[in-house]
Design a protein around this motif. Structure first.
Motif, short mmCIF file in Angstrom:
data_model
loop_
_atom_site.label_atom_id
_atom_site.label_comp_id
_atom_site.label_asym_id
_atom_site.label_seq_id
_atom_site.Cartn_x
_atom_site.Cartn_y
_atom_site.Cartn_z
N ALA A 106 0.83 -1.20 0.00
CA ALA A 106 0.00 0.00 0.00
C ALA A 106 0.87 1.26 0.00
O ALA A 106 0.54 2.25 -0.66
N ALA A 107 1.99 1.22 0.72
CA ALA A 107 2.91 2.36 0.74
C ALA A 107 3.45 2.62 -0.66
O ALA A 107 3.60 3.78 -1.07
N LEU A 108 3.73 1.56 -1.40
CA LEU A 108 4.21 1.70 -2.77
C LEU A 108 3.17 2.39 -3.65
O LEU A 108 3.49 3.29 -4.42
N ALA A 109 1.92 1.99 -3.51
CA ALA A 109 0.84 2.60 -4.28
C ALA A 109 0.69 4.08 -3.93
O ALA A 109 0.55 4.93 -4.83
N VAL A 110 0.75 4.40 -2.66
CA VAL A 110 0.63 5.79 -2.22
C VAL A 110 1.81 6.61 -2.70
O VAL A 110 1.65 7.76 -3.13
N PHE A 111 3.01 6.02 -2.67
CA PHE A 111 4.21 6.73 -3.09
C PHE A 111 4.16 7.10 -4.57
O PHE A 111 4.57 8.18 -4.96
N PHE A 112 3.61 6.23 -5.40
CA PHE A 112 3.55 6.50 -6.84
C PHE A 112 2.28 7.24 -7.27
O PHE A 112 2.18 7.65 -8.42
N ALA A 113 1.34 7.44 -6.37
CA ALA A 113 0.09 8.10 -6.72
C ALA A 113 0.28 9.52 -7.28
O ALA A 113 -0.39 9.88 -8.26
N PRO A 114 1.18 10.35 -6.72
CA PRO A 114 1.32 11.71 -7.28
C PRO A 114 1.71 11.72 -8.75
O PRO A 114 1.30 12.60 -9.50
N THR A 115 2.51 10.74 -9.17
CA THR A 115 2.91 10.67 -10.57
C THR A 115 1.67 10.52 -11.46
O THR A 115 1.54 11.20 -12.47
N LEU A 116 0.78 9.64 -11.06
CA LEU A 116 -0.43 9.43 -11.84
C LEU A 116 -1.40 10.60 -11.73
O LEU A 116 -2.06 10.96 -12.70
N LEU A 117 -1.48 11.19 -10.55
CA LEU A 117 -2.41 12.30 -10.35
C LEU A 117 -1.99 13.56 -11.10
O LEU A 117 -2.85 14.34 -11.53
N LEU A 160 6.05 14.20 -3.31
CA LEU A 160 6.87 13.00 -3.37
C LEU A 160 7.89 12.98 -2.23
O LEU A 160 8.12 11.93 -1.62
N ALA A 161 8.50 14.12 -1.93
CA ALA A 161 9.47 14.18 -0.83
C ALA A 161 8.81 13.82 0.49
O ALA A 161 9.35 13.04 1.28
N ARG A 162 7.65 14.38 0.73
CA ARG A 162 6.95 14.09 2.00
C ARG A 162 6.48 12.65 2.04
O ARG A 162 6.62 11.97 3.07
N LEU A 163 5.93 12.16 0.94
CA LEU A 163 5.47 10.77 0.92
C LEU A 163 6.63 9.79 1.08
O LEU A 163 6.48 8.76 1.74
N PHE A 164 7.77 10.10 0.49
CA PHE A 164 8.91 9.21 0.65
C PHE A 164 9.35 9.17 2.10
O PHE A 164 9.67 8.11 2.63
N GLN A 165 9.34 10.32 2.75
CA GLN A 165 9.71 10.35 4.16
C GLN A 165 8.74 9.49 4.98
O GLN A 165 9.16 8.76 5.88
N LEU A 166 7.46 9.55 4.67
CA LEU A 166 6.46 8.80 5.42
C LEU A 166 6.47 7.31 5.10
O LEU A 166 6.23 6.48 5.98
N THR A 167 6.74 6.96 3.85
CA THR A 167 6.63 5.56 3.43
C THR A 167 7.97 4.83 3.37
O THR A 167 7.99 3.62 3.16
N GLN A 168 9.07 5.53 3.55
CA GLN A 168 10.38 4.91 3.39
C GLN A 168 10.58 3.66 4.25
O GLN A 168 11.06 2.64 3.73
N PRO A 169 10.21 3.65 5.53
CA PRO A 169 10.40 2.42 6.30
C PRO A 169 9.67 1.22 5.70
O PRO A 169 10.22 0.12 5.62
#
Length: 144
Positions: free
Chosen positions: A54-65, A100-109
């Motif tokens: 799910a983190a992967l999907a959220v991380f790539f969502a901005p690209t699609l949006l 993307l920067a904020r989402l990467f920080q949140l989803t990186q772990p």
């Protein structure tokens, strides 16, 4: 020939990456400031708790949006409104980089628990740092 093409492609790639690196931290901090608002803070806690897939999907969502926004900008440019289209592309790039920067920080772990993602991230980081080292060692960078 391939080496020549690779070297020629490095300059524009380096410019994009330098822009993103320049903006990554300040834009991430700006979104962290916005996240102090309770609804965003709640959403961020939920995103940080996501499992890896799910983190992967959220991380790539901005690209699609942001894809329709960028296509709309190209449409505007094609219709003769170049400044408006260019402004829209720059705004989308800034918003996308911040998100993307904020989402990467949140989803990186969670993302780093995916072996393939961790391996790609390690290779990406090493490649990017080597490219930056070449840019920083260049005559133009030193003079600038």
């Amino acid at each position: 020939m391939l080496r020549w093409l690779r070297r020629g492609a490095e300059a524009p790639i380096a410019l994009v990456l330098l822009f993103e690196e320049w903006g990554w931290e300040p834009l991430k901090r700006a979104l962290a400031f916005v996240a102090r608002w309770p609804p965003f803070a709640w959403l961020e806690r939920r995103i940080a708790a996501l499992p890896p897939a799910a983190a992967l999907a959220v991380f790539f969502a901005p690209t699609l949006l942001l894809l329709p926004v960028k296509l709309g900008a190209l449409w505007l440019i094609g219709r003769g409104q170049a400044m408006l289209g260019l402004t829209l592309i720059v705004a989308a790039k800034l918003a996308g980089t911040a998100l993307l920067a904020r989402l990467f920080q949140l989803t990186q772990p969670a993302l780093m628990r995916l072996a393939w993602f961790a391996a790609l991230n390690t290779r990406w980081t090493a490649w990017k740092e080597a490219l930056f080292a070449r840019v920083r060692a260049s005559w133009a960078w030193r003079v600038g």
